[in-house]
Design a protein around this motif. Structure first.
Motif, short mmCIF file in Angstrom:
data_model
loop_
_atom_site.label_atom_id
_atom_site.label_comp_id
_atom_site.label_asym_id
_atom_site.label_seq_id
_atom_site.Cartn_x
_atom_site.Cartn_y
_atom_site.Cartn_z
N MET A 219 0.83 -1.20 0.00
CA MET A 219 0.00 0.00 0.00
C MET A 219 0.86 1.26 0.00
SD MET A 219 -3.01 -1.21 2.55
CE MET A 219 -1.99 -2.24 3.60
N TRP A 220 1.92 1.24 -0.79
CA TRP A 220 2.87 2.36 -0.79
C TRP A 220 2.23 3.70 -1.11
CZ3 TRP A 220 3.59 5.05 -5.23
CH2 TRP A 220 3.23 4.42 -6.43
N PRO A 221 1.21 3.79 -1.97
CA PRO A 221 0.61 5.13 -2.16
C PRO A 221 0.00 5.68 -0.86
CG PRO A 221 -0.03 3.67 -3.96
CD PRO A 221 0.61 2.82 -2.90
N GLY A 222 -0.53 4.77 -0.05
CA GLY A 222 -1.08 5.18 1.24
C GLY A 222 -0.03 5.72 2.18
N TRP A 223 1.18 5.16 2.11
CA TRP A 223 2.29 5.67 2.93
C TRP A 223 2.61 7.11 2.56
CZ3 TRP A 223 5.38 3.18 6.68
CH2 TRP A 223 5.03 1.85 6.93
N ILE A 224 2.66 7.37 1.26
CA ILE A 224 2.96 8.72 0.79
C ILE A 224 1.85 9.67 1.22
CG2 ILE A 224 3.27 10.17 -1.26
CD1 ILE A 224 4.54 7.62 -2.58
N ALA A 225 0.60 9.25 1.02
CA ALA A 225 -0.53 10.08 1.41
C ALA A 225 -0.53 10.35 2.91
CB ALA A 225 -1.85 9.42 0.99
N ALA A 226 -0.30 9.31 3.72
CA ALA A 226 -0.29 9.48 5.18
C ALA A 226 0.79 10.46 5.62
CB ALA A 226 -0.10 8.12 5.86
N PHE A 227 1.96 10.35 5.00
CA PHE A 227 3.06 11.25 5.35
C PHE A 227 2.70 12.70 4.98
CE2 PHE A 227 6.99 13.52 4.28
CZ PHE A 227 7.67 13.41 5.48
N LEU A 228 2.29 12.91 3.73
CA LEU A 228 2.00 14.28 3.28
C LEU A 228 0.80 14.88 4.02
CD1 LEU A 228 2.57 13.86 -0.56
CD2 LEU A 228 4.10 14.93 1.11
N LEU A 229 -0.23 14.08 4.23
CA LEU A 229 -1.41 14.59 4.94
C LEU A 229 -1.10 14.91 6.39
CD1 LEU A 229 -4.04 12.22 3.38
CD2 LEU A 229 -4.07 14.73 3.22
N PHE A 230 -0.33 14.06 7.05
CA PHE A 230 0.03 14.36 8.44
C PHE A 230 0.83 15.66 8.51
CE2 PHE A 230 3.14 14.29 11.88
CZ PHE A 230 2.26 14.48 12.93
N ARG A 231 1.80 15.81 7.63
CA ARG A 231 2.60 17.04 7.64
C ARG A 231 1.70 18.25 7.37
NH1 ARG A 231 5.26 17.34 10.86
NH2 ARG A 231 6.35 19.14 10.03
N PHE A 232 0.76 18.12 6.43
CA PHE A 232 -0.16 19.21 6.11
C PHE A 232 -0.94 19.63 7.36
CE2 PHE A 232 -4.53 20.48 5.11
CZ PHE A 232 -4.29 21.66 4.42
N PHE A 233 -1.58 18.67 8.02
CA PHE A 233 -2.40 19.01 9.19
C PHE A 233 -1.55 19.49 10.36
CE2 PHE A 233 -5.50 16.10 7.08
CZ PHE A 233 -6.51 17.05 6.89
N ASP A 234 -0.35 18.96 10.51
CA ASP A 234 0.53 19.38 11.60
C ASP A 234 1.03 20.81 11.37
OD1 ASP A 234 2.05 19.20 13.95
OD2 ASP A 234 3.78 18.46 12.87
N ILE A 235 1.34 21.13 10.15
CA ILE A 235 1.88 22.46 9.85
C ILE A 235 0.80 23.53 9.84
CG2 ILE A 235 2.98 23.85 8.03
CD1 ILE A 235 4.61 21.23 7.35
#
Length: 163
Positions: A103-119
């Motif tokens: 599920m590598w696309p999910g890994w990318i999405a989870a990383f980018l989305l977490f950074r988005f919401f955190d920032i």
């Protein structure tokens, strides 16, 4: 280096410049993979709970007597938030008995989305950040991780034709 600093900076990762929070999120990825491989979803959940309380303690120790409630070198909160963002992937891989790396696309999405919401600190993420306490330091990333996890699930549902 004392124990609180080792935990809070995730063994010094928080001192990497620039963007120590992003480095903290990045280092969380291989650890999440390892936890999932060793014990599946239950071990990842246990690590999140234990890490949250250890991080809360370490943050309180590191910020005691300081006016800076959330120094940039504290990145344990990013690790916990990133792990939460990855929970839907761990659940799906564990339930379907497939490699979580499939599920590598999910890994990318989870990383980018977490950074988005955190920032961006949208809504309740900003509320927790404004608590100006060690609990708030941890909670803003927990909430950002939950938001990211929800969006990851929505994206997966769209991709797989469920929505």
């Amino acid at each position: 280096m004392n124990l609180a600093r080792v935990i809070g900076t995730v063994m010094g990762v928080g001192y990497i410049k620039p963007a120590p929070g992003t480095w903290g999120s990045f280092v969380a990825l291989p650890w999440a993979w390892l936890l999932h491989v060793l014990g599946g979803l239950p071990l990842l959940v246990l690590a999140i709970v234990a890490g949250f309380f250890k991080g809360w303690w370490a943050t309180a120790k590191m910020t005691a007597g300081s006016t800076d409630h959330d120094p940039s070198e504290i990145v344990v909160d990013e690790v916990i938030g990133q792990w939460i963002a990855l929970l839907p992937l761990s659940y799906a891989a564990w339930k379907m008995e497939i490699s979580i790396l499939a599920m590598w696309p999910g890994w990318i999405a989870a990383f980018l989305l977490f950074r988005f919401f955190d920032i961006t600190k949208l809504g309740p993420v900003g509320w927790a950040d404004r608590m100006n306490t060690s609990l708030g330091v941890m909670l803003d990333d927990v909430i950002a991780g939950l938001f990211a996890a929800i969006v990851v699930m929505i994206l997966a549902a769209l991709y797989h034709g469920v929505l």
